[in-house]
Scaffold this motif. Structure first.
Motif: not given
Length: 274
Positions: A138-165
């Motif tokens: 059974d494949p999922p029923e609810e799926v995102p239509d456009r899961p890929l972000p726009e290039p300009d929306d890609v953040p620099e990184g997601g581990g800022e909290l760990g870096n600050r610690m």
């Protein structure tokens, strides 16, 4: 009595057919125990033999046509959430196809379940088609239509909290090291502590704390630089699959409509990315 026995044997089929069916059932049970079809992937597909494939996927129960294409499309869109593949996915109505492509390859899924293409995308799409062909999956029923972000929306990184610690810990280590090192120098000059103060130990421990702090600061700087490079590489890949200009890579074939007089109606409903 003998006529009834003959009729029963006739309905059950020849002994050889019954034996073949028994062997097939046994092999099918072994395959179901050996492979986890909820997590079936390219590695499992490469390991599976031709006999195991025939036992696991009964041709009489395969799902085909538009239903198969819809299931494959939804399943691919769902895999974007876990970043299993990187590809842009298009669902075409004329001709009925699912086209998936990245900057390194492509795959075309046909209504009868056959797949053609090249590169890593082909390798990633084949297990999805095999699973979606099975009525038990059974494949999922609810799926995102456009899961890929726009290039300009890609953040620099997601581990800022760990870096600050790490920075806080490194700062504390540095202050402690400088304090110990300074205390050792003052003790050596006779301006701090008494005769029992081990000035050499203070200096050595102070230098060790400073060294640890510098290593931690370097680790943070390297992590941020790596995140920046990875983000820029991801943006380049997104641009390569046409998220900004809508153009496909040159190696992706065109899907011609079945009737030359039509414009080739295409329904693009999403992308898959990793």
């Amino acid at each position: 009595m003998s006529e009834s026995s003959d009729e029963d044997r006739g309905r059950e089929g020849p002994p050889s057919d019954r034996a073949d069916e028994s062997d097939l059932d046994a092999l099918r049970q072994q395959v179901e125990e050996k492979y986890d079809f909820e997590e079936f992937g390219p590695a499992d597909m490469a390991e599976m033999s031709a006999e195991e494939w025939e036992a696991a996927f009964d041709p009489d129960t395969w799902i085909t046509d538009d239903e198969l294409l819809d299931r494959v499309h939804r399943d691919l869109l769902n895999r974007v959430a876990t970043r299993d593949v990187f590809a842009r996915v298009e669902r075409h109505a004329d001709p009925p196809r699912v086209l998936a492509y990245s900057d390194e390859g492509y795959a075309i899924v046909y209504p009868d379940g056959t797949v053609e293409g090249e590169g890593t995308v082909l390798r990633d799409v084949k297990p999805t088609v095999a699973l979606c062909s099975m009525d038990s999956y059974d494949p999922p029923e609810e799926v995102p239509d456009r899961p890929l972000p726009e290039p300009d929306d890609v953040p620099e990184g997601g581990g800022e909290l760990g870096n600050r610690m790490l920075q806080v810990i490194a700062g504390a280590q540095l202050l402690a090291g400088l304090a110990l090192f300074g205390g050792g120098l003052l003790a050596a000059a006779g301006l701090f502590g008494g005769a029992g103060i081990n000035t050499v130990l203070l200096v050595v421990v102070g230098l060790a704390f400073v060294a640890v702090a510098l290593v931690l600061f370097f680790t943070v700087a390297n992590a941020r630089l790596s995140d920046k490079f990875r983000a820029e590489e991801y943006r380049d890949r997104l641009r390569a699959v046409g998220l900004e200009d809508g153009e496909r890579p040159d190696f992706v074939p065109e899907l011609e409509p079945r009737e030359s007089g039509q414009d080739g109606e295409s329904e693009e409903t999403g992308e898959v990315g990793a």
